[in-house]
Design a protein around this motif. Structure first.
Motif, PDB file in Angstrom:
ATOM      1  N   TYR A 106     -73.698  47.501  49.839  1.00 18.39           N
ATOM      2  CA  TYR A 106     -72.386  48.449  49.835  1.00 18.39           C
ATOM      3  C   TYR A 106     -71.037  47.454  49.617  1.00 18.39           C
ATOM      4  CZ  TYR A 106     -71.425  46.724  54.886  1.00 18.39           C
ATOM      5  OH  TYR A 106     -71.298  46.046  55.814  1.00 18.39           O
TER       6      TYR A 106
ATOM      7  N   ASN B 196     -64.434  51.719  51.862  1.00 12.32           N
ATOM      8  CA  ASN B 196     -64.433  53.343  52.189  1.00 12.32           C
ATOM      9  C   ASN B 196     -65.467  53.941  51.105  1.00 12.32           C
ATOM     10  OD1 ASN B 196     -64.014  55.912  52.532  1.00 12.32           O
ATOM     11  ND2 ASN B 196     -61.827  55.858  51.980  1.00 12.32           N
ATOM     12  N   THR B 197     -66.674  53.894  51.419  1.00  8.15           N
ATOM     13  CA  THR B 197     -67.956  54.207  50.529  1.00  8.15           C
ATOM     14  C   THR B 197     -68.691  55.219  51.205  1.00  8.15           C
ATOM     15  OG1 THR B 197     -69.532  53.221  49.284  1.00  8.15           O
ATOM     16  CG2 THR B 197     -69.263  52.407  51.265  1.00  8.15           C
ATOM     17  N   LYS B 198     -69.317  55.975  50.369  1.00  3.19           N
ATOM     18  CA  LYS B 198     -70.234  57.084  50.575  1.00  3.19           C
ATOM     19  C   LYS B 198     -71.730  56.823  49.951  1.00  3.19           C
ATOM     20  CE  LYS B 198     -67.103  61.020  51.415  1.00  3.19           C
ATOM     21  NZ  LYS B 198     -66.723  62.369  50.832  1.00  3.19           N
TER      22      LYS B 198
ATOM     23  N   GLN C 117     -76.453  61.180  53.951  1.00  2.00           N
ATOM     24  CA  GLN C 117     -75.184  60.794  53.310  1.00  2.00           C
ATOM     25  C   GLN C 117     -74.572  60.036  54.250  1.00  2.00           C
ATOM     26  OE1 GLN C 117     -70.917  62.497  52.450  1.00  2.00           O
ATOM     27  NE2 GLN C 117     -71.686  62.280  50.295  1.00  2.00           N
TER      28      GLN C 117
ATOM     29  N   HIS D 282     -71.120  57.655  55.338  1.00  2.00           N
ATOM     30  CA  HIS D 282     -69.732  57.530  54.874  1.00  2.00           C
ATOM     31  C   HIS D 282     -69.155  56.308  55.803  1.00  2.00           C
ATOM     32  CE1 HIS D 282     -65.438  58.978  54.184  1.00  2.00           C
ATOM     33  NE2 HIS D 282     -65.631  57.659  53.721  1.00  2.00           N
TER      34      HIS D 282
ATOM     35  N   LYS E 247     -66.305  53.447  56.822  1.00  2.00           N
ATOM     36  CA  LYS E 247     -64.887  53.140  56.501  1.00  2.00           C
ATOM     37  C   LYS E 247     -64.652  52.026  57.641  1.00  2.00           C
ATOM     38  CE  LYS E 247     -61.523  56.322  55.980  1.00  2.00           C
ATOM     39  NZ  LYS E 247     -60.954  57.528  56.110  1.00  2.00           N
TER      40      LYS E 247
ATOM     41  N   THR F  10     -70.151  58.076  59.410  1.00  2.00           N
ATOM     42  CA  THR F  10     -70.505  59.507  59.753  1.00  2.00           C
ATOM     43  C   THR F  10     -71.757  59.938  58.751  1.00  2.00           C
ATOM     44  OG1 THR F  10     -69.055  60.188  57.855  1.00  2.00           O
ATOM     45  CG2 THR F  10     -67.969  60.326  60.213  1.00  2.00           C
TER      46      THR F  10
END
Length: 238
Positions: free
Chosen positions: A144, A158-160, A217, A219, A221, A234
């Motif tokens: 990531y 800040n990635t999903k 998924q 998320h 941050k 999350t």
């Protein structure tokens, strides 16, 4: 600079070194070690100038051939390496190098048996805890973050990510890992040392039951240099 060991290594290769240290007590210790090391390793004391300075704001006069820094932590938590290199890279000569040249970080979802009831997003280092902690990785690892210290990098993640579940279980933690990149093309991998870039496990507040074949998924941050407890993680089954 810490104890100054990397500075002394550079000096033995006839480098002129400017070393920056924000902690005055550590700086005093490094200067004492410098006197001893100069005699033992055969470099001149005048080759190294240790200075009391903040590497994030220090104004270097001229250009340098190399920037060497060891402010590294897995996932670039805690250490201000990205902020430091974003500032200092302006003083690098064309064709100069940064050591390390970069760092890659990845993450997987995991089910962990903790040595005690964890606080929200508490960090654990399995290599240090031995048999008191067990972690079952439930997904493949996904990269990531891929930082290149020869140029400016964003300070924020800040990635999903979408992670396929490979083993059924309860996701109650993240396994985060990093590999350090060198200008030679070499890589300090996850298990190459017991000091740098150990795998870390971050406890999640809300466990999620998952089944093999599902996709989750994640998320993520956070700001490089911050604590895991300050981050946002999350999960959502998709």
């Amino acid at each position: 600079i810490g104890s100054g060991l990397l500075s002394f290594g550079a000096a033995t290769k006839d480098a002129q070194v400017t070393g920056l240290e924000i902690n005055k007590h550590i700086l005093g210790f490094a200067k004492k070690v410098q006197v001893y090391s100069a005699k033992k390793l055969g470099f001149g004391k005048e080759q190294i100038a240790f200075k009391s300075a903040n590497a994030i704001t220090y104004d270097y006069e001229g250009k340098c051939d190399a920037i060497i820094s060891e402010n590294l932590y897995t996932g670039m938590f805690y250490e201000k390496q990205v902020e430091i290199m974003n500032h200092l890279v302006r003083f690098l000569k064309k064709g100069g190098v940064t050591i390390p040249s970069g760092i890659i970080s990845g993450v997987a979802l995991a089910q962990t048996v903790f040595p005690h009831t964890p606080k929200q997003q508490e960090l654990f280092v399995p290599l240090q805890l031995g048999k008191t902690i067990t972690t079952k990785v439930l997904t493949e690892s996904i990269v990531y973050s891929n930082l290149d210290f020869s140029k400016k990098n964003t300070l924020n993640i800040n990635t999903k990510l979408v992670l396929p579940i490979e083993k059924s279980g309860t996701v109650n933690s993240l396994l985060v890992w990093s590999e350090v990149l060198l200008p030679s093309g070499g890589v300090i991998k996850r298990k190459d040392t017991i000091f740098l870039n150990n795998d870390i496990v971050i406890a999640l507040e809300k466990p999620t039951i998952v089944e093999k074949g599902q996709k989750v998924q994640l998320h993520m941050k956070y700001t490089y240099g911050s604590k895991p407890s300050e981050a946002s993680f999350t999960l959502k089954i998709i």
